[in-house]
Design an enzyme around this catalytic site. Structure first.
Site, PDB file in Angstrom:
ATOM      1  N   SER A 189       0.477  -0.965   0.275  1.00 14.22           N
ATOM      2  CA  SER A 189      -0.303   0.098  -0.325  1.00 14.22           C
ATOM      3  C   SER A 189       1.089   1.226   0.428  1.00 14.22           C
ATOM      4  O   SER A 189       0.704   2.038  -0.711  1.00 14.22           O
ATOM      5  CB  SER A 189      -1.230   0.082   1.076  1.00 14.22           C
ATOM      6  OG  SER A 189      -0.717  -0.587   2.405  1.00 14.22           O
TER       7      SER A 189
ATOM      8  N   ARG B 160      13.846 -18.553  -4.696  1.00 12.67           N
ATOM      9  CA  ARG B 160      14.745 -18.324  -5.255  1.00 12.67           C
ATOM     10  C   ARG B 160      16.001 -18.801  -5.475  1.00 12.67           C
ATOM     11  O   ARG B 160      17.209 -19.398  -5.766  1.00 12.67           O
ATOM     12  CB  ARG B 160      14.284 -17.996  -6.559  1.00 12.67           C
ATOM     13  CG  ARG B 160      12.929 -17.992  -6.843  1.00 12.67           C
ATOM     14  CD  ARG B 160      12.736 -16.909  -7.986  1.00 12.67           C
ATOM     15  NE  ARG B 160      13.834 -16.141  -9.231  1.00 12.67           N
ATOM     16  CZ  ARG B 160      14.394 -15.616  -9.968  1.00 12.67           C
ATOM     17  NH1 ARG B 160      13.497 -14.722  -9.212  1.00 12.67           N
ATOM     18  NH2 ARG B 160      15.363 -16.184 -10.464  1.00 12.67           N
TER      19      ARG B 160
ATOM     20  N   LYS C   5      10.741  -9.235   5.397  1.00 12.91           N
ATOM     21  CA  LYS C   5      12.560  -9.353   5.379  1.00 12.91           C
ATOM     22  C   LYS C   5      13.658  -8.522   5.596  1.00 12.91           C
ATOM     23  O   LYS C   5      13.424  -7.328   5.604  1.00 12.91           O
ATOM     24  CB  LYS C   5      12.583 -10.222   4.349  1.00 12.91           C
ATOM     25  CG  LYS C   5      12.384 -11.171   4.090  1.00 12.91           C
ATOM     26  CD  LYS C   5      11.788 -12.515   4.644  1.00 12.91           C
ATOM     27  CE  LYS C   5      11.044 -13.678   3.996  1.00 12.91           C
ATOM     28  NZ  LYS C   5      10.860 -14.728   4.979  1.00 12.91           N
TER      29      LYS C   5
ATOM     30  N   ASN D 189      11.526   3.249   5.829  1.00 16.04           N
ATOM     31  CA  ASN D 189      10.078   2.160   5.595  1.00 16.04           C
ATOM     32  C   ASN D 189       9.601   3.268   6.922  1.00 16.04           C
ATOM     33  O   ASN D 189       9.788   3.544   7.644  1.00 16.04           O
ATOM     34  CB  ASN D 189      11.386   1.073   7.232  1.00 16.04           C
ATOM     35  CG  ASN D 189      10.297   0.249   7.514  1.00 16.04           C
ATOM     36  OD1 ASN D 189      10.015  -0.402   6.419  1.00 16.04           O
ATOM     37  ND2 ASN D 189      10.727  -0.126   8.404  1.00 16.04           N
TER      38      ASN D 189
ATOM     39  N   HIS E 224       6.737   1.641   9.648  1.00 15.39           N
ATOM     40  CA  HIS E 224       6.655   0.806  11.188  1.00 15.39           C
ATOM     41  C   HIS E 224       5.279   1.574  11.574  1.00 15.39           C
ATOM     42  O   HIS E 224       4.733   2.282  11.925  1.00 15.39           O
ATOM     43  CB  HIS E 224       7.846   0.209  12.104  1.00 15.39           C
ATOM     44  CG  HIS E 224       7.698  -0.155  13.810  1.00 15.39           C
ATOM     45  ND1 HIS E 224       7.782  -1.911  12.940  1.00 15.39           N
ATOM     46  CD2 HIS E 224       7.063   0.195  14.386  1.00 15.39           C
ATOM     47  CE1 HIS E 224       7.086  -2.015  13.897  1.00 15.39           C
ATOM     48  NE2 HIS E 224       7.270  -0.895  15.057  1.00 15.39           N
TER      49      HIS E 224
END
Length: 208
Positions: free
Chosen positions: A20, A69, A99, A115, A117
């Site tokens: 989002s 992968r 991650k 980031n 949070h």
């Protein structure tokens, strides 16, 4: 130094689920609110709606890069870095990426990874604190205020410098779902605002 370059900043995203934040930022770029252009999105989840959105959006390179992968963590770290560099990403934005970034990406993009949070850091951050776990902890502690935090990413989980925060009340009757919805309603505008401020003071390496 103020970024006065005419070349828009190239944004890359990492997302695990809906992305989002990436979508809100992309919309702000299209409207001209942000002087940047989204160029790439990678997800560790091959079935994430963020990855499907990136593939349908147009103009975005999209890739599934995960331990499925690349079982070797160092190899995965290198694959993510290669993807970002192949697409000339200037600034990396994490949009619900579940991650921890590897040392190669952290070193190459030091000071250029953002980031968001779902708490008022430094409270309710760190390993294992994500999503509804955060909201449940906030309610259990009897907090009367929560919100979201945009911060720079460093090697310590949720420990990087805070760029901006939003604030919402925590009501006595709140469920996790209700608090989550109230916090999430602030996240898109907050991320756009924080990124705008960051870009205003950031200069592309090597620029005059």
């Amino acid at each position: 130094m103020i970024n006065k370059e005419k070349v828009p900043t190239r944004l890359g995203f990492l997302a695990s689920h809906g992305g989002s934040g990436a979508r809100a930022i992309a919309a702000a770029c299209r409207s001209g609110e942000l002087a940047a252009v989204p160029v790439a999105l990678a997800s560790n989840n091959s079935r994430s709606s963020a990855l499907a959105w990136a593939r349908a959006e147009g103009g975005l390179a999209a890739a599934h890069l995960s331990s499925a992968r690349f079982p070797d963590p160092a190899e995965l770290d290198g694959a993510i870095l290669a993807f970002l560099q192949e697409n000339s990403v200037d600034v990396l934005v994490l949009s619900g990426y579940m991650k921890v970034l590897g040392p190669q990406v952290l070193e190459a993009y030091a000071g250029r990874v953002l980031n968001i949070h779902p708490s008022l850091l430094p409270n309710y951050g760190g390993p294992g604190m994500y999503g509804d776990r955060v909201h449940a902890a906030v309610i259990a502690a009897g907090e009367r205020e929560s919100g979201a935090t945009v911060h720079l990413v460093t090697a310590g989980v949720d420990e990087g410098p805070v760029l901006a925060q939003s604030n919402v009340p925590v009501l006595l009757t709140d469920s996790v779902e209700q608090l989550r919805a109230r916090v999430q309603a602030t996240e898109g505008p907050l991320y756009v605002r924080a990124l705008g401020r960051f870009l205003a003071g950031w200069t592309r390496p090597g620029a005059p």
